[in-house]
Structures are given as structure tokens and as C-alpha cells.
Design a protein around this motif. Structure first.
Motif, PDB file in Angstrom:
ATOM      1  N   GLU A 133       0.766  -1.248   0.115  1.00  0.00           N
ATOM      2  CA  GLU A 133       0.207   0.157  -0.175  1.00  0.00           C
ATOM      3  C   GLU A 133       1.118   1.378  -0.104  1.00  0.00           C
ATOM      4  OE1 GLU A 133      -3.526   0.025  -0.119  1.00  0.00           O
ATOM      5  OE2 GLU A 133      -3.724  -2.324  -0.018  1.00  0.00           O
ATOM      6  N   PRO A 134       0.052   2.309  -0.610  1.00  0.00           N
ATOM      7  CA  PRO A 134       1.137   3.460  -0.659  1.00  0.00           C
ATOM      8  C   PRO A 134       1.489   4.130   0.158  1.00  0.00           C
ATOM      9  CG  PRO A 134      -0.450   3.722  -1.408  1.00  0.00           C
ATOM     10  CD  PRO A 134      -0.828   2.644  -1.172  1.00  0.00           C
ATOM     11  N   LEU A 135       2.372   5.226   1.081  1.00  0.00           N
ATOM     12  CA  LEU A 135       2.710   5.888   1.694  1.00  0.00           C
ATOM     13  C   LEU A 135       0.831   6.779   2.172  1.00  0.00           C
ATOM     14  CD1 LEU A 135       5.770   6.996   1.835  1.00  0.00           C
ATOM     15  CD2 LEU A 135       4.927   5.785   3.161  1.00  0.00           C
ATOM     16  N   SER A 136       0.852   7.368   1.011  1.00  0.00           N
ATOM     17  CA  SER A 136      -0.828   8.254   1.148  1.00  0.00           C
ATOM     18  C   SER A 136      -0.726   8.316  -0.145  1.00  0.00           C
ATOM     19  CB  SER A 136      -0.169   9.504   1.743  1.00  0.00           C
ATOM     20  OG  SER A 136      -0.886  10.309   1.707  1.00  0.00           O
ATOM     21  N   GLU A 137      -2.494   8.358   0.048  1.00  0.00           N
ATOM     22  CA  GLU A 137      -3.176   8.688  -1.722  1.00  0.00           C
ATOM     23  C   GLU A 137      -3.950   9.677  -1.437  1.00  0.00           C
ATOM     24  OE1 GLU A 137      -5.463   5.463  -2.906  1.00  0.00           O
ATOM     25  OE2 GLU A 137      -6.630   5.381  -1.072  1.00  0.00           O
ATOM     26  N   ARG A 138      -4.191   9.675  -2.407  1.00  0.00           N
ATOM     27  CA  ARG A 138      -5.298  11.541  -2.727  1.00  0.00           C
ATOM     28  C   ARG A 138      -6.263  10.456  -4.483  1.00  0.00           C
ATOM     29  NH1 ARG A 138      -1.160  16.026  -4.067  1.00  0.00           N
ATOM     30  NH2 ARG A 138      -0.505  16.129  -2.211  1.00  0.00           N
ATOM     31  N   ILE A 139      -7.673  10.565  -3.421  1.00  0.00           N
ATOM     32  CA  ILE A 139      -8.465  10.517  -4.693  1.00  0.00           C
ATOM     33  C   ILE A 139      -9.241  11.785  -5.657  1.00  0.00           C
ATOM     34  CG2 ILE A 139     -10.187   8.916  -5.561  1.00  0.00           C
ATOM     35  CD1 ILE A 139      -9.652   7.039  -3.268  1.00  0.00           C
ATOM     36  N   TYR A 140      -9.409  11.913  -6.893  1.00  0.00           N
ATOM     37  CA  TYR A 140     -10.770  12.676  -6.905  1.00  0.00           C
ATOM     38  C   TYR A 140     -10.562  12.392  -8.417  1.00  0.00           C
ATOM     39  CZ  TYR A 140      -5.244  14.084  -9.144  1.00  0.00           C
ATOM     40  OH  TYR A 140      -4.754  13.776  -9.966  1.00  0.00           O
ATOM     41  N   TRP A 141     -11.320  13.540  -9.117  1.00  0.00           N
ATOM     42  CA  TRP A 141     -12.266  13.004 -10.417  1.00  0.00           C
ATOM     43  C   TRP A 141     -12.136  13.938 -11.403  1.00  0.00           C
ATOM     44  CZ3 TRP A 141     -15.234   8.198 -11.448  1.00  0.00           C
ATOM     45  CH2 TRP A 141     -15.364   7.525 -10.286  1.00  0.00           C
ATOM     46  N   ARG A 142     -11.861  13.363 -12.419  1.00  0.00           N
ATOM     47  CA  ARG A 142     -10.747  15.250 -13.340  1.00  0.00           C
ATOM     48  C   ARG A 142     -11.507  14.673 -15.134  1.00  0.00           C
ATOM     49  NH1 ARG A 142      -4.889  16.146 -13.347  1.00  0.00           N
ATOM     50  NH2 ARG A 142      -6.370  17.179 -11.884  1.00  0.00           N
ATOM     51  N   ALA A 143     -12.063  14.865 -15.765  1.00  0.00           N
ATOM     52  CA  ALA A 143     -12.976  15.076 -16.532  1.00  0.00           C
ATOM     53  C   ALA A 143     -11.649  15.287 -18.259  1.00  0.00           C
ATOM     54  CB  ALA A 143     -13.891  16.306 -17.343  1.00  0.00           C
ATOM     55  N   PHE A 144     -12.139  14.595 -18.706  1.00  0.00           N
ATOM     56  CA  PHE A 144     -11.657  14.277 -19.852  1.00  0.00           C
ATOM     57  C   PHE A 144     -11.909  14.107 -21.644  1.00  0.00           C
ATOM     58  CE2 PHE A 144      -8.405  12.130 -16.697  1.00  0.00           C
ATOM     59  CZ  PHE A 144      -7.950  12.690 -17.210  1.00  0.00           C
ATOM     60  N   GLY A 145     -11.639  15.156 -22.301  1.00  0.00           N
ATOM     61  CA  GLY A 145     -12.353  15.933 -23.758  1.00  0.00           C
ATOM     62  C   GLY A 145     -13.164  16.707 -24.354  1.00  0.00           C
ATOM     63  N   HIS A 146     -13.784  16.696 -24.793  1.00  0.00           N
ATOM     64  CA  HIS A 146     -14.361  18.960 -24.880  1.00  0.00           C
ATOM     65  C   HIS A 146     -15.750  18.658 -24.961  1.00  0.00           C
ATOM     66  CE1 HIS A 146     -12.753  16.757 -29.113  1.00  0.00           C
ATOM     67  NE2 HIS A 146     -13.706  18.210 -29.293  1.00  0.00           N
ATOM     68  N   SER A 147     -16.195  19.695 -25.093  1.00  0.00           N
ATOM     69  CA  SER A 147     -17.761  20.098 -25.670  1.00  0.00           C
ATOM     70  C   SER A 147     -17.801  20.296 -27.030  1.00  0.00           C
ATOM     71  CB  SER A 147     -18.600  20.878 -24.709  1.00  0.00           C
ATOM     72  OG  SER A 147     -19.749  21.169 -25.392  1.00  0.00           O
ATOM     73  N   ARG A 148     -18.326  20.229 -27.783  1.00  0.00           N
ATOM     74  CA  ARG A 148     -17.862  19.929 -29.357  1.00  0.00           C
ATOM     75  C   ARG A 148     -18.803  20.884 -29.482  1.00  0.00           C
ATOM     76  NH1 ARG A 148     -17.825  15.450 -32.685  1.00  0.00           N
ATOM     77  NH2 ARG A 148     -16.525  13.565 -31.056  1.00  0.00           N
ATOM     78  N   TYR A 149     -20.250  21.217 -29.135  1.00  0.00           N
ATOM     79  CA  TYR A 149     -20.491  23.300 -29.556  1.00  0.00           C
ATOM     80  C   TYR A 149     -21.006  23.116 -28.031  1.00  0.00           C
ATOM     81  CZ  TYR A 149     -20.487  21.301 -34.057  1.00  0.00           C
ATOM     82  OH  TYR A 149     -19.953  20.375 -35.540  1.00  0.00           O
ATOM     83  N   ARG A 150     -20.617  24.913 -28.091  1.00  0.00           N
ATOM     84  CA  ARG A 150     -21.433  25.251 -26.450  1.00  0.00           C
ATOM     85  C   ARG A 150     -23.180  25.303 -26.893  1.00  0.00           C
ATOM     86  NH1 ARG A 150     -19.727  30.103 -23.564  1.00  0.00           N
ATOM     87  NH2 ARG A 150     -20.754  30.794 -22.564  1.00  0.00           N
ATOM     88  N   VAL A 161      -8.949   9.480 -10.546  1.00  0.00           N
ATOM     89  CA  VAL A 161      -7.201   9.675 -10.556  1.00  0.00           C
ATOM     90  C   VAL A 161      -6.969   9.210  -9.397  1.00  0.00           C
ATOM     91  CG1 VAL A 161      -5.577  11.208 -11.093  1.00  0.00           C
ATOM     92  CG2 VAL A 161      -7.739  11.424 -12.611  1.00  0.00           C
ATOM     93  N   LYS A 162      -6.075   8.390  -8.831  1.00  0.00           N
ATOM     94  CA  LYS A 162      -5.426   8.090  -7.894  1.00  0.00           C
ATOM     95  C   LYS A 162      -3.918   8.673  -7.819  1.00  0.00           C
ATOM     96  CE  LYS A 162      -7.673   4.142  -5.772  1.00  0.00           C
ATOM     97  NZ  LYS A 162      -7.987   3.304  -5.445  1.00  0.00           N
ATOM     98  N   GLU A 163      -3.201   9.915  -7.025  1.00  0.00           N
ATOM     99  CA  GLU A 163      -2.243  10.003  -6.712  1.00  0.00           C
ATOM    100  C   GLU A 163      -1.419   8.959  -5.341  1.00  0.00           C
ATOM    101  OE1 GLU A 163      -1.120  14.046  -6.964  1.00  0.00           O
ATOM    102  OE2 GLU A 163      -2.246  14.652  -8.561  1.00  0.00           O
ATOM    103  N   TRP A 164      -0.503   8.206  -5.939  1.00  0.00           N
ATOM    104  CA  TRP A 164      -0.121   7.555  -4.530  1.00  0.00           C
ATOM    105  C   TRP A 164       1.522   7.989  -4.512  1.00  0.00           C
ATOM    106  CZ3 TRP A 164      -1.608   1.523  -5.845  1.00  0.00           C
ATOM    107  CH2 TRP A 164      -2.797   1.479  -6.291  1.00  0.00           C
ATOM    108  N   LEU A 165       1.377   8.109  -2.642  1.00  0.00           N
ATOM    109  CA  LEU A 165       2.776   8.011  -2.598  1.00  0.00           C
ATOM    110  C   LEU A 165       3.716   6.964  -2.699  1.00  0.00           C
ATOM    111  CD1 LEU A 165       4.847  10.492  -2.337  1.00  0.00           C
ATOM    112  CD2 LEU A 165       4.272  11.279   0.317  1.00  0.00           C
ATOM    113  N   PHE A 166       5.108   6.636  -2.646  1.00  0.00           N
ATOM    114  CA  PHE A 166       5.633   5.650  -2.270  1.00  0.00           C
ATOM    115  C   PHE A 166       7.008   6.370  -1.771  1.00  0.00           C
ATOM    116  CE2 PHE A 166       3.040   3.326  -5.341  1.00  0.00           C
ATOM    117  CZ  PHE A 166       2.205   2.435  -3.979  1.00  0.00           C
ATOM    118  N   GLU A 167       7.911   5.274  -0.949  1.00  0.00           N
ATOM    119  CA  GLU A 167       8.879   5.416  -0.525  1.00  0.00           C
ATOM    120  C   GLU A 167       9.885   4.652  -0.193  1.00  0.00           C
ATOM    121  OE1 GLU A 167      10.643   8.507   3.352  1.00  0.00           O
ATOM    122  OE2 GLU A 167       9.887   6.599   3.943  1.00  0.00           O
TER     123      GLU A 167
END
Length: 194
Positions: A133-150, A161-167
Motif C-alpha cells: 500500500e502507498p504511504l499516502s493517497e489522493r483520489i479525485y475525479w477529472r473530466a477528459f475530452g471537450h464539448s463540441r458545441y456550446r 484519478v489516484k495519486e499514490w506516494l511511495f518511499e
């Protein structure tokens, strides 16, 4: 029937067979001697495939005052080095997707993690089994892509998306592992002083 007409007919039959094979490949898959199908309950998958080797749970939606109202679970099955690791994705108790990853490994070889092991393309299961297991972690959601027309539909996908910290000891910088949708997409040094 002319030769060219026979060839066209044969190609058409081949195309139909190919389409049927591709269409059915996404619907059900073999687990031992049983079939598992998209839409199955988790208990049905356990009955047919056994307990997963690793489970990662993500909050998918939360409502202020209520908390988490939807979850995503990634179940990993490791068949050993002769087969591919299989990841099953459940949303709120329903099997939604199946994905085959890289070749599996023997549990006894799932040790000996070092900073060079961490690389793009590994699954969260492989990283945890090898590095713990990592020393610490962050979890968040990220949008990928784009809107074609307003104002009209969009092609935006939101993924966990997770960020894991290892030592790896006092002689090395810590490593930050970025996982998008359960797969390592980036590894970087965390060069902040400890």
C-alpha cells in the motif's frame, strides 16, 4: 454463379461471422467452466470465478448531506503468468465492463519492489501486490475530452484519478504514481525535502 460473385458472397459471409464474433466477445466471457455476462451481480461473479485477488473501490458520486451515493469497484483476477490479468468493473452492484490487462504473475514473485519497477501501463493491482500500500493517497475525479458545441451534448468523460506516494529509502526521492481509471499513467519524483 461467377467466380467474382462467389468471392463477394464468401466475403460477405466472413464479414457477418466476424461482426457476430466481435459483438458476442463484449457480451460474455469465460471464467473457468462458466460464463460471466455484463449485467451480472457481484455474487454471481464470485460463484463462477471465485473471490477476486484485489478490489479497489472508488466513490463515483456524492450528494451534499447524504455522502457517497454511487460507487465503482474494480475487481482483479490474476490467473498466473500463463494468462492475462482480468479487471471487472462494477457500478452500484452491476458488472459493467471487463478488460484484459498484461500477463499475470505467481503470487510468490510479487515482491521486491523498487523505484525502477514503477512504470506506465501497470494496473493498481500489480503496484499494490509488488510494492504494498502507498504511504499516502489522493483520489479525485477529472473530466477528459471537450464539448463540441456550446450548449449541445459533449464528449467529456469523467474518470477516477489516484495519486499514490511511495518511499524507497533515504537514498532515493519518494515517487508519486498517477493512476487514471486504475492504470499507471505517470511516475514522477517527489523532490521535496522530507
Amino acid at each position: 454463379m461467377t467466380r467474382s460473385a462467389a468471392n463477394r458472397a464468401l466475403r460477405a459471409v466472413g464479414l457477418v461471422v466476424l461482426v457476430l464474433m466481435v459483438g458476442s466477445a463484449g457480451a460474455a466471457f469465460r471464467c473457468g467452466n462458466s460464463l460471466v455476462d455484463i449485467g451480472d451481480w457481484p455474487v454471481e461473479v464470485v460463484e463462477r470465478c471465485g473471490e477476486p485477488d484485489y478490489v479497489a473501490v472508488y466513490p463515483a458520486q456524492s450528494v451534499p448531506g447524504l455522502g457517497i451515493t454511487e460507487t465503482i469497484e474494480h475487481w482483479y483476477y490474476n490467473p498466473g503468468p500463463q494468462g492475462l490479468i482480468r479487471r471487472l468493473e462494477f457500478r452500484n452492484g452491476e458488472l459493467r465492463r471487463e478488460r484484459s490487462l498484461g500477463y499475470g504473475f505467481y503470487p510468490s514473485t510479487a515482491r521486491g519492489c523498487n523505484s525502477r519497477f514503477l512504470r506506465e501501463g501497470l494496473s493498481e493491482f500489480e503496484v499494490v501486490r509488488r510494492c504494498g500500500e502507498p504511504l499516502s493517497e489522493r483520489i479525485y475525479w477529472r473530466a477528459f475530452g471537450h464539448s463540441r458545441y456550446r450548449g449541445t451534448g459533449s464528449s467529456v468523460t469523467v474518470i477516477p484519478v489516484k495519486e499514490w506516494l511511495f518511499e524507497f529509502g533515504s537514498n532515493e526521492f519518494r515517487r508519486v504514481v498517477i493512476l487514471k481509471n486504475g492504470l499507471v499513467t505517470e511516475v514522477r519524483s517527489d523532490d521535496k525535502p522530507r
